[in-house]
Design a protein around this motif. Structure first.
Motif, PDB file in Angstrom:
ATOM      1  N   UNK A 138     -44.135 -80.466  54.173  1.00 35.67           N
ATOM      2  CA  UNK A 138     -43.957 -81.867  54.536  1.00 35.67           C
ATOM      3  C   UNK A 138     -45.267 -82.571  54.918  1.00 35.67           C
ATOM      4  N   UNK A 139     -46.383 -81.895  54.815  1.00 35.57           N
ATOM      5  CA  UNK A 139     -47.625 -82.526  55.268  1.00 35.57           C
ATOM      6  C   UNK A 139     -48.112 -83.584  54.278  1.00 35.57           C
ATOM      7  N   UNK A 140     -48.953 -84.514  54.781  1.00 36.10           N
ATOM      8  CA  UNK A 140     -49.605 -85.520  53.956  1.00 36.10           C
ATOM      9  C   UNK A 140     -51.049 -85.064  53.754  1.00 36.10           C
TER      10      UNK A 140
ATOM     11  N   UNK B 296     -42.697 -90.153  48.331  1.00 34.68           N
ATOM     12  CA  UNK B 296     -41.587 -90.429  47.420  1.00 34.68           C
ATOM     13  C   UNK B 296     -40.525 -91.292  48.091  1.00 34.68           C
ATOM     14  N   UNK B 297     -40.206 -91.012  49.350  1.00 33.32           N
ATOM     15  CA  UNK B 297     -39.160 -91.766  50.047  1.00 33.32           C
ATOM     16  C   UNK B 297     -39.526 -93.232  50.196  1.00 33.32           C
ATOM     17  N   UNK B 298     -40.780 -93.514  50.520  1.00 36.10           N
ATOM     18  CA  UNK B 298     -41.223 -94.908  50.651  1.00 36.10           C
ATOM     19  C   UNK B 298     -41.113 -95.620  49.310  1.00 36.10           C
ATOM     20  N   UNK B 299     -41.563 -94.978  48.235  1.00 28.05           N
ATOM     21  CA  UNK B 299     -41.489 -95.591  46.912  1.00 28.05           C
ATOM     22  C   UNK B 299     -40.047 -95.842  46.498  1.00 28.05           C
TER      23      UNK B 299
ATOM     24  N   UNK C 194     -45.929 -87.579  45.568  1.00 26.37           N
ATOM     25  CA  UNK C 194     -45.548 -86.355  46.254  1.00 26.37           C
ATOM     26  C   UNK C 194     -46.770 -85.475  46.528  1.00 26.37           C
ATOM     27  N   UNK C 195     -47.634 -85.328  45.530  1.00 22.92           N
ATOM     28  CA  UNK C 195     -48.831 -84.497  45.714  1.00 22.92           C
ATOM     29  C   UNK C 195     -49.743 -85.100  46.777  1.00 22.92           C
ATOM     30  N   UNK C 196     -49.881 -86.418  46.775  1.00 23.05           N
ATOM     31  CA  UNK C 196     -50.741 -87.095  47.758  1.00 23.05           C
ATOM     32  C   UNK C 196     -50.131 -87.106  49.157  1.00 23.05           C
ATOM     33  N   UNK C 197     -48.873 -87.543  49.253  1.00 22.42           N
ATOM     34  CA  UNK C 197     -48.279 -87.863  50.556  1.00 22.42           C
ATOM     35  C   UNK C 197     -46.994 -87.100  50.857  1.00 22.42           C
ATOM     36  N   UNK C 198     -46.673 -86.113  50.053  1.00 22.49           N
ATOM     37  CA  UNK C 198     -45.497 -85.315  50.335  1.00 22.49           C
ATOM     38  C   UNK C 198     -44.197 -86.094  50.171  1.00 22.49           C
TER      39      UNK C 198
END
Length: 334
Positions: free
Chosen positions: A216-218, A265-268, A257-261
């Motif tokens: 779950x890390x960013x 994706x949830x924000x997008x 997902x790769x950048x910000x976990x």
């Protein structure tokens, strides 16, 4: 990155606080006219290039390309055909959603824009338009029976186009679209070849593997290309050969997902949900179609990693989600 924050937020602030509906109407008109002028200019450039070269074709090794298409859309240095394709589709949407033109002019512009969308050769855009059209008409048919006839027409049109692409699959004009027929019964060829579309599939295989291992890390911003290259060398190098100049994810969801976990994706997804929900609630049918298209396009292109994609998303997202019924107002002006 910090210096881009005011640049990115400025359009959002402007449109959220805009009180002049006339000003927004002028902006939409300017966008439509500007895109049409650009396409016309590119037409003249392509024609001039053909006349100067005294040839209809561009020859690269064993391959031939129609110069009229090649100069502008396939390998030219003028712009990215992915972004211009999205701008052109948005122009088409605005032409139909707003009542700026007389009916005859509107349909002439529609034909002109559709021809250019096809000529630009962006398979991601064409596939997204087809899937968004099917999804939109399927939903609309459930709400209103009259849309079912359009759904049948779409299916008929797709059948005819698929038949044409198959019959003329070896021609220069259809070869970008007919490659899909080569996969039938030859799935092993997908990972053996290094054509552009095969590279895309390999990228998706590598990129999707992060969903199985990432926590779950960013991790940060701008690390996608290096992470995909590293993952390929560590886990997939022995499975398939992968020669590429860039390790772009070509998928906004994988990229986020790769950048910000999971947060990325949830924000997008939340932003896309708000846009689709708002368009549905206000019955902005053409706008709804565009956001469905946009959400599908993001699964095939990392559209929001450059300013030209971010600006379009922020400006028109803010405009369409305004509390006032701007589209009705503009229709009255028309």
């Amino acid at each position: 990155m910090a210096r881009l924050v005011p640049f990115v937020l400025a359009p959002f602030i402007i449109f959220q606080n805009k009180t002049s509906k006339k000003g927004i109407s002028m902006f939409v008109k300017a966008f439509i006219i500007g895109n049409l002028i650009l396409l016309l200019a590119l037409d003249f450039i392509a024609i001039y290039d053909m006349l100067m070269a005294n040839s209809v074709f561009v020859e690269l090794g064993k391959h031939k390309y129609y110069r009229f298409l090649y100069t502008r859309y396939t390998m030219g240095d003028y712009f990215s055909h992915i972004y211009l394709s999205a701008y052109t589709l948005l122009t088409l949407v605005l032409v139909h959603q707003f009542n700026f033109f007389r009916k005859r002019i509107k349909w002439i512009l529609t034909l002109y824009l559709l021809i250019h969308l096809f000529m630009m050769g962006s398979r991601a855009v064409v596939i997204s338009i087809i899937l968004a059209s099917f999804l939109f008409l399927l939903i609309a048919s459930m709400l209103k029976a009259k849309f079912f006839r359009y759904l049948l027409l779409l299916l008929l049109g797709l059948t005819l186009l698929s038949t044409a692409a198959y019959m003329f699959k070896d021609t220069i004009f259809f070869n970008r679209y007919s490659q899909i027929f080569e996969w039938y019964g030859k799935r092993d060829k997908v990972l053996e070849r290094n054509y552009s579309i095969n590279k895309r599939i390999k990228i998706y295989i590598i990129g999707s593997s992060f969903f199985k291992t990432k926590s779950f890390e960013i991790d940060g911003t701008g690390i996608v290309d290096s992470q995909i290259e590293k993952r390929y060398n560590e886990r997939f190098k022995n499975e398939f050969n992968f020669k590429t100049e860039t390790y772009n994810a070509h998928n906004q969801y994988i990229h986020n997902f790769i950048d910000w976990g999971y947060l990325g994706i949830l924000v997008l997804l939340f932003l896309l949900f708000l846009l689709v929900k708002d368009a549905t609630k206000k019955r902005y049918l053409w706008v709804l179609f565009f956001w469905l298209f946009f959400a599908i396009l993001l699964s095939m292109e990392s559209f929001l990693i450059r300013q030209r994609g971010i600006m379009l998303f922020i400006i028109f997202g803010s405009l369409f989600m305004s509390k006032d019924n701007l589209i009705s107002t503009i229709k009255n002006e028309g």
